[in-house]
Design a protein around this motif. Structure first.
Motif, short mmCIF file in Angstrom:
data_model
loop_
_atom_site.label_atom_id
_atom_site.label_comp_id
_atom_site.label_asym_id
_atom_site.label_seq_id
_atom_site.Cartn_x
_atom_site.Cartn_y
_atom_site.Cartn_z
N ALA A 13 0.83 -1.21 0.00
CA ALA A 13 0.00 0.00 0.00
C ALA A 13 0.86 1.26 0.00
CB ALA A 13 -0.93 0.00 1.21
N VAL A 14 1.98 1.22 0.71
CA VAL A 14 2.89 2.37 0.72
C VAL A 14 3.47 2.57 -0.68
CG1 VAL A 14 5.08 3.24 1.62
CG2 VAL A 14 3.40 2.25 3.17
N ARG A 15 3.81 1.49 -1.35
CA ARG A 15 4.32 1.58 -2.73
C ARG A 15 3.23 2.13 -3.65
NH1 ARG A 15 7.71 2.89 -6.33
NH2 ARG A 15 7.84 1.51 -8.11
N ALA A 16 2.02 1.65 -3.49
CA ALA A 16 0.91 2.16 -4.30
C ALA A 16 0.65 3.63 -4.02
CB ALA A 16 -0.35 1.34 -4.04
N ALA A 17 0.84 4.04 -2.77
CA ALA A 17 0.63 5.45 -2.42
C ALA A 17 1.63 6.35 -3.12
CB ALA A 17 0.73 5.63 -0.91
N SER A 18 2.87 5.88 -3.28
CA SER A 18 3.86 6.70 -3.98
C SER A 18 3.47 6.89 -5.44
CB SER A 18 5.25 6.09 -3.84
OG SER A 18 5.31 4.85 -4.52
N ILE A 19 2.82 5.90 -6.02
CA ILE A 19 2.36 6.02 -7.41
C ILE A 19 1.10 6.88 -7.46
CG2 ILE A 19 1.44 4.72 -9.37
CD1 ILE A 19 3.28 2.41 -8.37
N LEU A 20 0.18 6.67 -6.52
CA LEU A 20 -1.07 7.44 -6.52
C LEU A 20 -0.85 8.91 -6.20
CD1 LEU A 20 -3.58 5.02 -4.78
CD2 LEU A 20 -3.54 5.72 -7.17
N ALA A 21 0.21 9.22 -5.46
CA ALA A 21 0.49 10.62 -5.13
C ALA A 21 0.78 11.42 -6.39
CB ALA A 21 1.67 10.70 -4.17
N LEU A 22 1.28 10.77 -7.43
CA LEU A 22 1.54 11.46 -8.69
C LEU A 22 0.24 11.80 -9.41
CD1 LEU A 22 4.50 9.27 -9.96
CD2 LEU A 22 4.62 11.53 -8.88
N ALA A 23 -0.83 11.07 -9.12
CA ALA A 23 -2.12 11.31 -9.75
C ALA A 23 -2.90 12.43 -9.07
CB ALA A 23 -2.95 10.04 -9.76
N GLY A 24 -2.46 12.85 -7.91
CA GLY A 24 -3.14 13.93 -7.20
C GLY A 24 -3.64 13.50 -5.84
N PRO A 25 -4.25 14.42 -5.12
CA PRO A 25 -4.65 14.12 -3.74
C PRO A 25 -5.87 13.21 -3.61
CG PRO A 25 -5.23 16.37 -4.30
CD PRO A 25 -4.45 15.82 -5.46
N LYS A 26 -6.76 13.23 -4.59
CA LYS A 26 -7.99 12.44 -4.45
C LYS A 26 -7.74 10.93 -4.50
CE LYS A 26 -11.08 16.07 -5.88
NZ LYS A 26 -12.05 16.54 -6.85
N PRO A 27 -6.97 10.42 -5.46
CA PRO A 27 -6.69 8.97 -5.43
C PRO A 27 -5.91 8.56 -4.18
CG PRO A 27 -6.20 9.85 -7.60
CD PRO A 27 -6.47 11.01 -6.69
N PHE A 28 -4.99 9.42 -3.73
CA PHE A 28 -4.25 9.13 -2.52
C PHE A 28 -5.18 9.05 -1.32
CE2 PHE A 28 -1.87 10.43 1.24
CZ PHE A 28 -0.83 9.51 1.23
N ALA A 29 -6.16 9.95 -1.27
CA ALA A 29 -7.11 9.97 -0.15
C ALA A 29 -7.99 8.73 -0.13
CB ALA A 29 -7.98 11.22 -0.21
#
Length: 104
Positions: A13-29
């Protein structure tokens, strides 16, 4: 068992979060709502403390949800424990939306 799953899932999940952070705050949230809650400006947490707490929450969110599921598990009622875990996650999403509204 759900606690163990929460611990095992955390590095992925932490690895996925680093990728999702590039997509913006909504996918990360969607993945880490409690991290976004801790960083909310509506809570008036100092930025350095919010950064430290959000780092801790990134590694603790899924194990804590797994712990909640473990505590609410009853033999033959896995659906109940799963519902509690999902409810905890969606409570974080609701808190994100509510705090974003209050911060305006």
């Amino acid at each position: 068992m759900p606690l163990l799953i929460g611990i095992v899932v955390t590095p992925f999940a932490v690895r996925a979060a680093s990728i999702l952070a590039l997509a913006g705050p909504k996918p990360f949230a969607l993945l880490y709502p409690w991290v976004v809650v801790l960083r909310s400006q509506a809570l008036h947490v100092p930025p350095d403390l919010a950064g430290m707490l959000s780092q801790w929450m990134m590694f603790l969110q899924f194990p804590l949800e797994g712990l909640l599921m473990t505590l609410t598990y009853r033999p033959g009622q896995f659906h109940r424990a799963f519902a509690f875990g999902v409810a905890a996650h969606f409570a974080g999403l609701f808190a994100v939306v509510l705090l974003a509204y209050l911060a305006q």
